[in-house]
Motif scaffolding. Structure first.
Motif, PDB file in Angstrom:
ATOM      1  N   PRO A  59     -15.238   8.399  -4.782  1.00  0.00           N
ATOM      2  CA  PRO A  59     -14.602   7.444  -3.874  1.00  0.00           C
ATOM      3  C   PRO A  59     -13.666   6.542  -4.669  1.00  0.00           C
ATOM      4  O   PRO A  59     -14.019   6.057  -5.743  1.00  0.00           O
ATOM      5  CB  PRO A  59     -15.791   6.662  -3.299  1.00  0.00           C
ATOM      6  CG  PRO A  59     -16.951   7.608  -3.417  1.00  0.00           C
ATOM      7  CD  PRO A  59     -16.711   8.341  -4.711  1.00  0.00           C
ATOM      8  N   VAL A  61     -11.613   3.751  -3.431  1.00  0.00           N
ATOM      9  CA  VAL A  61     -11.145   2.708  -2.497  1.00  0.00           C
ATOM     10  C   VAL A  61     -10.504   1.578  -3.307  1.00  0.00           C
ATOM     11  O   VAL A  61     -11.081   1.141  -4.308  1.00  0.00           O
ATOM     12  CB  VAL A  61     -12.329   2.178  -1.663  1.00  0.00           C
ATOM     13  CG1 VAL A  61     -11.856   1.088  -0.704  1.00  0.00           C
ATOM     14  CG2 VAL A  61     -12.995   3.323  -0.900  1.00  0.00           C
ATOM     15  N   THR A  64     -12.070  -1.208  -5.980  1.00  0.00           N
ATOM     16  CA  THR A  64     -13.404  -0.825  -6.452  1.00  0.00           C
ATOM     17  C   THR A  64     -13.316  -0.174  -7.840  1.00  0.00           C
ATOM     18  O   THR A  64     -12.229   0.215  -8.293  1.00  0.00           O
ATOM     19  CB  THR A  64     -14.082   0.186  -5.502  1.00  0.00           C
ATOM     20  OG1 THR A  64     -13.340   1.421  -5.537  1.00  0.00           O
ATOM     21  CG2 THR A  64     -14.121  -0.335  -4.064  1.00  0.00           C
ATOM     22  N   GLN A  67     -11.707   3.294  -7.912  1.00  0.00           N
ATOM     23  CA  GLN A  67     -10.239   3.284  -7.914  1.00  0.00           C
ATOM     24  C   GLN A  67      -9.722   3.056  -9.332  1.00  0.00           C
ATOM     25  O   GLN A  67      -8.800   3.728  -9.790  1.00  0.00           O
ATOM     26  CB  GLN A  67      -9.741   2.185  -6.971  1.00  0.00           C
ATOM     27  CG  GLN A  67      -8.261   2.250  -6.653  1.00  0.00           C
ATOM     28  CD  GLN A  67      -7.402   1.725  -7.783  1.00  0.00           C
ATOM     29  OE1 GLN A  67      -7.872   0.974  -8.630  1.00  0.00           O
ATOM     30  NE2 GLN A  67      -6.167   2.160  -7.794  1.00  0.00           N
ATOM     31  N   ASP A 135      -5.557   6.804  -3.797  1.00  0.00           N
ATOM     32  CA  ASP A 135      -6.688   6.074  -3.209  1.00  0.00           C
ATOM     33  C   ASP A 135      -7.392   6.943  -2.173  1.00  0.00           C
ATOM     34  O   ASP A 135      -6.835   7.947  -1.701  1.00  0.00           O
ATOM     35  CB  ASP A 135      -6.198   4.787  -2.529  1.00  0.00           C
ATOM     36  CG  ASP A 135      -5.226   5.063  -1.385  1.00  0.00           C
ATOM     37  OD1 ASP A 135      -4.240   5.793  -1.608  1.00  0.00           O
ATOM     38  OD2 ASP A 135      -5.459   4.586  -0.257  1.00  0.00           O
ATOM     39  N   SER A 136      -8.619   6.565  -1.824  1.00  0.00           N
ATOM     40  CA  SER A 136      -9.349   7.296  -0.772  1.00  0.00           C
ATOM     41  C   SER A 136      -9.757   6.321   0.323  1.00  0.00           C
ATOM     42  O   SER A 136      -9.740   5.098   0.144  1.00  0.00           O
ATOM     43  CB  SER A 136     -10.568   8.024  -1.345  1.00  0.00           C
ATOM     44  OG  SER A 136     -11.499   7.095  -1.875  1.00  0.00           O
ATOM     45  N   LYS A 137     -10.131   6.890   1.463  1.00  0.00           N
ATOM     46  CA  LYS A 137     -10.472   6.077   2.634  1.00  0.00           C
ATOM     47  C   LYS A 137     -11.777   5.308   2.417  1.00  0.00           C
ATOM     48  O   LYS A 137     -12.711   5.794   1.806  1.00  0.00           O
ATOM     49  CB  LYS A 137     -10.641   6.994   3.857  1.00  0.00           C
ATOM     50  CG  LYS A 137      -9.354   7.287   4.596  1.00  0.00           C
ATOM     51  CD  LYS A 137      -9.499   8.518   5.485  1.00  0.00           C
ATOM     52  CE  LYS A 137     -10.539   8.347   6.582  1.00  0.00           C
ATOM     53  NZ  LYS A 137     -10.048   7.502   7.681  1.00  0.00           N
ATOM     54  N   ARG A 138     -11.831   4.118   3.016  1.00  0.00           N
ATOM     55  CA  ARG A 138     -13.001   3.245   2.889  1.00  0.00           C
ATOM     56  C   ARG A 138     -14.182   3.786   3.696  1.00  0.00           C
ATOM     57  O   ARG A 138     -15.338   3.644   3.295  1.00  0.00           O
ATOM     58  CB  ARG A 138     -12.586   1.867   3.380  1.00  0.00           C
ATOM     59  CG  ARG A 138     -13.604   0.784   3.227  1.00  0.00           C
ATOM     60  CD  ARG A 138     -12.924  -0.552   3.470  1.00  0.00           C
ATOM     61  NE  ARG A 138     -13.890  -1.632   3.461  1.00  0.00           N
ATOM     62  CZ  ARG A 138     -14.546  -2.034   4.544  1.00  0.00           C
ATOM     63  NH1 ARG A 138     -14.318  -1.464   5.697  1.00  0.00           N
ATOM     64  NH2 ARG A 138     -15.432  -3.013   4.452  1.00  0.00           N
ATOM     65  N   GLU A 139     -13.861   4.371   4.836  1.00  0.00           N
ATOM     66  CA  GLU A 139     -14.914   4.903   5.706  1.00  0.00           C
ATOM     67  C   GLU A 139     -14.577   6.327   6.115  1.00  0.00           C
ATOM     68  O   GLU A 139     -13.404   6.636   6.297  1.00  0.00           O
ATOM     69  CB  GLU A 139     -15.027   4.031   6.969  1.00  0.00           C
ATOM     70  CG  GLU A 139     -15.706   2.713   6.674  1.00  0.00           C
ATOM     71  CD  GLU A 139     -15.742   1.791   7.894  1.00  0.00           C
ATOM     72  OE1 GLU A 139     -14.885   1.936   8.777  1.00  0.00           O
ATOM     73  OE2 GLU A 139     -16.643   0.944   7.943  1.00  0.00           O
ATOM     74  N   GLU A 141     -18.383   5.953   4.371  1.00  0.00           N
ATOM     75  CA  GLU A 141     -18.755   5.616   3.003  1.00  0.00           C
ATOM     76  C   GLU A 141     -18.975   6.880   2.175  1.00  0.00           C
ATOM     77  O   GLU A 141     -19.556   7.843   2.659  1.00  0.00           O
ATOM     78  CB  GLU A 141     -20.046   4.785   3.023  1.00  0.00           C
ATOM     79  CG  GLU A 141     -20.186   3.929   1.777  1.00  0.00           C
ATOM     80  CD  GLU A 141     -21.545   3.236   1.724  1.00  0.00           C
ATOM     81  OE1 GLU A 141     -21.995   2.773   2.791  1.00  0.00           O
ATOM     82  OE2 GLU A 141     -22.119   3.176   0.630  1.00  0.00           O
ATOM     83  N   GLU A 199      -4.098   4.659   2.409  1.00  0.00           N
ATOM     84  CA  GLU A 199      -4.987   4.764   3.565  1.00  0.00           C
ATOM     85  C   GLU A 199      -5.176   3.424   4.282  1.00  0.00           C
ATOM     86  O   GLU A 199      -5.098   2.356   3.674  1.00  0.00           O
ATOM     87  CB  GLU A 199      -6.372   5.253   3.103  1.00  0.00           C
ATOM     88  CG  GLU A 199      -6.370   6.622   2.438  1.00  0.00           C
ATOM     89  CD  GLU A 199      -6.133   7.753   3.425  1.00  0.00           C
ATOM     90  OE1 GLU A 199      -5.856   7.494   4.614  1.00  0.00           O
ATOM     91  OE2 GLU A 199      -6.235   8.918   2.997  1.00  0.00           O
ATOM     92  N   PHE A 201      -7.547   0.579   6.025  1.00  0.00           N
ATOM     93  CA  PHE A 201      -8.903   0.101   5.748  1.00  0.00           C
ATOM     94  C   PHE A 201      -9.791   0.232   6.981  1.00  0.00           C
ATOM     95  O   PHE A 201     -10.988   0.455   6.867  1.00  0.00           O
ATOM     96  CB  PHE A 201      -8.876  -1.343   5.237  1.00  0.00           C
ATOM     97  CG  PHE A 201      -8.776  -1.428   3.739  1.00  0.00           C
ATOM     98  CD1 PHE A 201      -7.698  -0.874   3.068  1.00  0.00           C
ATOM     99  CD2 PHE A 201      -9.782  -2.033   2.993  1.00  0.00           C
ATOM    100  CE1 PHE A 201      -7.615  -0.921   1.680  1.00  0.00           C
ATOM    101  CE2 PHE A 201      -9.715  -2.083   1.604  1.00  0.00           C
ATOM    102  CZ  PHE A 201      -8.623  -1.532   0.949  1.00  0.00           C
TER     103      PHE A 201
END
Ligand SMILES: *[C@@H]1O[C@H](CO)[C@@H](O)[C@H](O)[C@H]1NC(C)=O
Length: 214
Positions: A59, A61, A64, A67, A135-139, A141, A199, A201
Motif C-alpha cells: 500500500p 497511500v 504513509t 508511500q 500512489d495507491s488508493k486509500r480504500e 484498506e 488517486e 482519497f
C-alpha cells in the motif's frame, strides 16, 4: 483522466524515425527486443534483490511509510543503476476530504536524461515524457494497486534501463563525431514522471483527485 495508457510506450520507442511501410517483423527483430531479467517483474516479496516490481507491491497511500518506501525504491534504482539520470523531487501538500485539517505530503519524482550538449545549456532540451503514478488508493484498506499503477512504474524503470544503453551509445558517437547539438532535432532527451497523489482519497471529483498529479 486516468494515466493508464502505458502499453503504448514500448511501441513508441520502437517507432522508426522516417516514414516506412509496415513490413513483417523478422524472428531476429523479435529476438532482439529487450527481455526482463528473472526478478524484474517477479511479484513475490522474496523474489530476490534487484526486482523492479516487488518493492512497489505494498500500500502506497500518500503521507504513509509505504508511500515513502515506494518513492525511495524508485529514486534509489536511478541513483544505483542509472547515475547519468537527473533526479528532481516536486513536493507539495494539500488537505483531503478524508484527513481533516492535516496537510498531506505529495512527492512527484521526475527523472531526466538529456544529451551532453543540452546539459551544458540548461533549459534547451525537449523531452519525450513518459508518465505513471505511484500512489495507491486509500480504500479498501490494504489495496495494492498492482496494475494501477505499480506495474506501469516498474515497466518505466525497465524502459529507462533499456533506452539508456541506446542513448549513451548514440550521444557518445555524436559527441565523438562533433555532430551533437548542431541541429535542434538532436536536442531531445527523455523524462519520466512518477506522480504521487493521483488517486482520490474518498471518491473521484475535481477536488478529490490528482493532488500531486495535476
Ligand atoms: C522532497 O521529498 C523527497 C522525498 O521524500 C525528499 O528527499 C526531499 O528532501 C524533499 N524536498 C524538499 C525540498 O523538501
Amino acid at each position: 483522466m486516468r494515466l493508464s495508457t502505458l502499453p503504448l510506450v514500448p511501441l513508441l520507442l520502437l517507432a522508426p524515425s522516417t516514414t516506412t511501410a509496415y513490413t513483417p517483423l523478422s524472428n531476429d527483430a523479435l529476438r532482439a527486443l529487450p527481455s526482463p531479467g528473472l526478478t524484474d517483474f517477479d511479484p513475490r516479496p522474496d523474489a530476490g534483490s534487484g526486482g523492479l516490481l516487488a518493492p512497489l507491491l505494498i500500500p502506497r497511500v500518500p503521507g504513509t511509510a509505504g508511500q515513502a518506501a515506494a518513492g525511495e525504491h524508485l529514486a534509489s534504482f536511478f541513483r544505483r543503476e542509472l547515475p547519468e539520470w537527473e533526479l528532481l523531487w516536486q513536493n507539495s501538500t494539500a488537505t483531503t476530504p478524508a484527513t481533516g485539517d492535516r496537510q498531506i505530503p505529495f512527492r512527484n519524482l521526475i527523472v531526466r536524461r538529456e544529451p551532453p550538449w543540452t546539459r551544458r545549456r540548461p533549459g534547451t532540451a525537449g523531452f519525450l515524457t513518459l508518465v505513471a503514478h505511484y500512489d495507491s488508493k486509500r480504500e479498501p484498506e490494504g489495496f495494492l494497486g498492482a496494475t494501477d499503477s505499480a506495474a506501469p512504474c516498474a515497466v518505466l524503470m525497465f524502459v529507462a534501463r533499456e533506452i539508456e544503453k541506446g542513448l549513451a551509445r548514440l550521444w557518445a558517437s555524436a559527441a565523438a563525431a562533433g555532430t551533437g547539438g548542431k541541429v535542434e532535432a538532436d536536442d531531445v532527451g527523455v523524462q519520466i514522471l512518477f506522480l504521487d497523489g493521483e488517486e482520490a482519497f474518498v471518491s473521484w471529483t475535481d477536488t478529490d483527485s490528482l493532488y500531486g498529479a495535476r
